[in-house]
Design a protein around this motif. Structure first.
Motif, PDB file in Angstrom:
ATOM      1  N   LEU A 194       7.589  16.105   0.715  1.00 24.72           N
ATOM      2  CA  LEU A 194       6.825  14.649   0.605  1.00 24.72           C
ATOM      3  C   LEU A 194       5.522  14.824  -0.150  1.00 24.72           C
ATOM      4  O   LEU A 194       4.886  15.756   0.285  1.00 24.72           O
ATOM      5  N   THR A 195       5.241  13.938  -0.976  1.00 17.95           N
ATOM      6  CA  THR A 195       4.215  13.896  -1.729  1.00 17.95           C
ATOM      7  C   THR A 195       2.844  13.163  -1.275  1.00 17.95           C
ATOM      8  O   THR A 195       2.978  11.835  -1.601  1.00 17.95           O
ATOM      9  N   VAL A 196       2.020  13.917  -0.685  1.00 12.43           N
ATOM     10  CA  VAL A 196       0.976  13.002  -0.049  1.00 12.43           C
ATOM     11  C   VAL A 196      -0.129  13.456  -1.151  1.00 12.43           C
ATOM     12  O   VAL A 196      -0.407  14.435  -1.520  1.00 12.43           O
ATOM     13  N   THR A 203      -5.387   5.417   5.313  1.00 15.61           N
ATOM     14  CA  THR A 203      -4.634   4.844   6.273  1.00 15.61           C
ATOM     15  C   THR A 203      -3.962   3.339   5.550  1.00 15.61           C
ATOM     16  O   THR A 203      -4.553   2.925   4.670  1.00 15.61           O
ATOM     17  N   ARG A 204      -2.756   2.869   6.275  1.00 13.26           N
ATOM     18  CA  ARG A 204      -2.299   1.829   6.065  1.00 13.26           C
ATOM     19  C   ARG A 204      -1.647   1.318   7.233  1.00 13.26           C
ATOM     20  O   ARG A 204      -1.467   2.133   8.258  1.00 13.26           O
ATOM     21  N   ALA A 205      -1.379  -0.006   7.298  1.00 17.01           N
ATOM     22  CA  ALA A 205      -0.571  -0.343   8.435  1.00 17.01           C
ATOM     23  C   ALA A 205       0.715  -1.057   7.920  1.00 17.01           C
ATOM     24  O   ALA A 205       0.748  -1.883   6.909  1.00 17.01           O
ATOM     25  N   ASP A 264      -9.432   5.422  -7.003  1.00 18.85           N
ATOM     26  CA  ASP A 264      -9.591   4.000  -6.424  1.00 18.85           C
ATOM     27  C   ASP A 264      -8.614   3.801  -5.034  1.00 18.85           C
ATOM     28  O   ASP A 264      -8.552   2.580  -4.916  1.00 18.85           O
ATOM     29  N   ASP A 265      -8.101   4.889  -4.609  1.00 20.93           N
ATOM     30  CA  ASP A 265      -7.177   4.484  -3.351  1.00 20.93           C
ATOM     31  C   ASP A 265      -7.820   3.920  -2.360  1.00 20.93           C
ATOM     32  O   ASP A 265      -8.818   4.563  -1.832  1.00 20.93           O
ATOM     33  N   PRO A 266      -7.713   2.704  -1.798  1.00 19.33           N
ATOM     34  CA  PRO A 266      -8.414   2.053  -0.544  1.00 19.33           C
ATOM     35  C   PRO A 266      -8.247   3.136   0.613  1.00 19.33           C
ATOM     36  O   PRO A 266      -7.249   3.492   0.957  1.00 19.33           O
TER      37      PRO A 266
HETATM   38  N1  UDP Z   1       0.760   7.445  -1.272  1.00 24.41           N
HETATM   39  C1  UDP Z   1       1.307   8.864  -1.154  1.00 24.41           C
HETATM   40  N2  UDP Z   1       2.259   9.709  -1.859  1.00 24.41           N
HETATM   41  C2  UDP Z   1       3.091   8.904  -2.566  1.00 24.41           C
HETATM   42  C3  UDP Z   1       2.933   7.380  -2.438  1.00 24.41           C
HETATM   43  C4  UDP Z   1       1.864   6.806  -1.896  1.00 24.41           C
HETATM   44  O1  UDP Z   1       0.278   9.574  -0.464  1.00 24.41           O
HETATM   45  O2  UDP Z   1       3.966   9.561  -3.197  1.00 24.41           O
HETATM   46  C5  UDP Z   1      -0.201   6.966  -0.692  1.00 24.41           C
HETATM   47  C6  UDP Z   1      -1.249   6.370  -1.446  1.00 24.41           C
HETATM   48  O3  UDP Z   1      -2.253   7.236  -2.026  1.00 24.41           O
HETATM   49  C7  UDP Z   1      -1.696   5.154  -0.738  1.00 24.41           C
HETATM   50  C8  UDP Z   1      -0.550   4.953   0.638  1.00 24.41           C
HETATM   51  O4  UDP Z   1       0.294   6.082   0.420  1.00 24.41           O
HETATM   52  O5  UDP Z   1      -2.866   5.670   0.222  1.00 24.41           O
HETATM   53  C9  UDP Z   1       0.257   3.506   0.069  1.00 24.41           C
HETATM   54  O6  UDP Z   1       0.457   3.358  -1.362  1.00 24.41           O
HETATM   55  P1  UDP Z   1       1.767   2.713  -1.977  1.00 24.41           P
HETATM   56  O7  UDP Z   1       1.734   3.017  -3.156  1.00 24.41           O
HETATM   57  O8  UDP Z   1       2.892   2.289  -1.150  1.00 24.41           O
HETATM   58  O9  UDP Z   1       0.863   1.019  -2.007  1.00 24.41           O
HETATM   59  P2  UDP Z   1      -0.498   0.500  -1.821  1.00 24.41           P
HETATM   60  O10 UDP Z   1      -0.849   0.313  -0.436  1.00 24.41           O
HETATM   61  O11 UDP Z   1      -1.647   1.648  -2.318  1.00 24.41           O
HETATM   62  O12 UDP Z   1      -0.795  -0.574  -2.438  1.00 24.41           O
END
Ligand code: UDP
Length: 304
Positions: A194-196, A203-205, A264-266
């Motif tokens: 899984l690519t983190v 974080t996200r909700a 710039d990732d929130p």
């Molecule tokens: N993310 C990740 N790996 C992936 C895709 C996304 O770690 O392969 C992280 C990304 O950095 C962000 C979150 O997951 O913090 C949500 O990303 P997404 O592209 O789904 O949408 P966003 O909320 O940024 O619009």
């Protein structure tokens, strides 16, 4: 009732049009449509909303068309900024001509790097106007401003929602369109790492798509002219924990691969949904675990 749904072949649109009762016309350029589903009676106008000629009478105009995937919009910033803003203008004009109710699907991105978490609708946002995400953030903000201007100047019945990371079956997982949940699910099912991005502490909700449909139907039904609603979850989850949960739910042998952080990732995002609870009587019903299970099941079917 007659509905015009822009972006109706996309992820959100395809779920919404299944739930709409009445005549549905979809405008979609089909450029990102992959897992779309059209019930038999839906009429398709193929093309970009800002370019096509849309005829007919509508009671509701639901404007979903946009390019919401960060990797996609950062690669095509001009197309994104223009289609998000000109597209909204065109959709608003159609609504005005029809004296229709206009529902705008904005985005939690309007809050940018929010300093108040969970974020309420009254928070004005912290957005970099020239940053790499600005093509999306600012065009969504402009679209909200334009919609509210139609409301104030022409009395158009405008309603704005800000969805937060909606996921579920039919969410694209591939290429630059892939969002985190679908991407992790497919990686786990394929036994790939899984690519983190970054250390995964961002974080996200996450909101399951059925809950989004429920909220959207309520926004169409209730008398909420000129109002803005967060449609999301208040359960904040670290991306690294999401990855671990998906590995465990799928029983996958995948590991986790840490990649450089996105620019710039929130760093944090979660919705304050007090207003939607109170005014729409709405509440997310599907837990993250349950929603992920349904998403995994669906992708298992697709991957065969
Ligand atoms: N993310 C990740 N790996 C992936 C895709 C996304 O770690 O392969 C992280 C990304 O950095 C962000 C979150 O997951 O913090 C949500 O990303 P997404 O592209 O789904 O949408 P966003 O909320 O940024 O619009």
């Amino acid at each position: 009732m007659k509905y015009l749904v822009t972006g109706g072949a996309g992820f959100l649109g395809s779920h919404l049009i299944e739930a709409l009762e009445g005549e549905v016309t979809v405008v979609d350029d089909m450029s990102t449509a992959k897992y779309y589903y059209f019930p038999p009676k839906v009429k398709l106008v193929k093309g970009r909303i800002e370019e096509v000629d849309v005829q007919g009478r509508f009671d509701y105009v639901i404007h979903l068309a946009a390019r919401p995937s960060p990797e996609d919009y950062m690669r095509y910033p001009v197309e994104t900024a223009l289609s998000n803003s000109l597209g909204t203008y065109k959709a608003l004009e159609i609504a005005r001509r029809n004296d229709a109710t206009f529902l705008y699907t904005s985005s939690s991105e309007v809050y940018g790097h929010a300093e108040v978490i969970p974020t309420p609708e009254e928070y004005w946002g912290k957005v970099n106007p020239t940053g790499v995400r600005s093509c999306y953030d600012e065009s969504k903000r402009f679209s909200e401003a334009l919609a509210m201007s139609y409301y104030r100047e022409y009395g158009l019945d405008v309603r704005i929602q800000r969805p937060f990371n909606v996921y579920g079956p039919r969410l694209r997982e591939d290429g630059t369109y892939g969002r985190v949940v679908s991407r992790f699910v497919v990686q786990a099912l394929r036994g790939e790492d899984l690519t983190v991005f970054g250390d995964g502490s961002q974080t996200r909700a996450f909101l399951y798509v059925d809950d989004w449909v429920d909220a959207t139907l309520r926004m169409l039904r209730e008398n909420v002219k000129g109002e803005v609603f967060n449609i999301g979850s208040d359960r904040e989850v670290k991306i690294l924990d999401l990855a671990r949960t998906i590995i465990s739910l799928t029983g996958s042998r995948s590991g986790i691969k840490f990649l450089p952080p996105r620019v710039d990732d929130p760093p944090r995002r979660a919705a304050d949904i007090t207003k939607a609870r109170r005014r729409l009587g709405w509440e997310p019903r599907v837990s993250l675990e349950e929603g992920l299970r349904k998403t995994v099941e669906w992708f298992r079917g697709v991957l065969g």
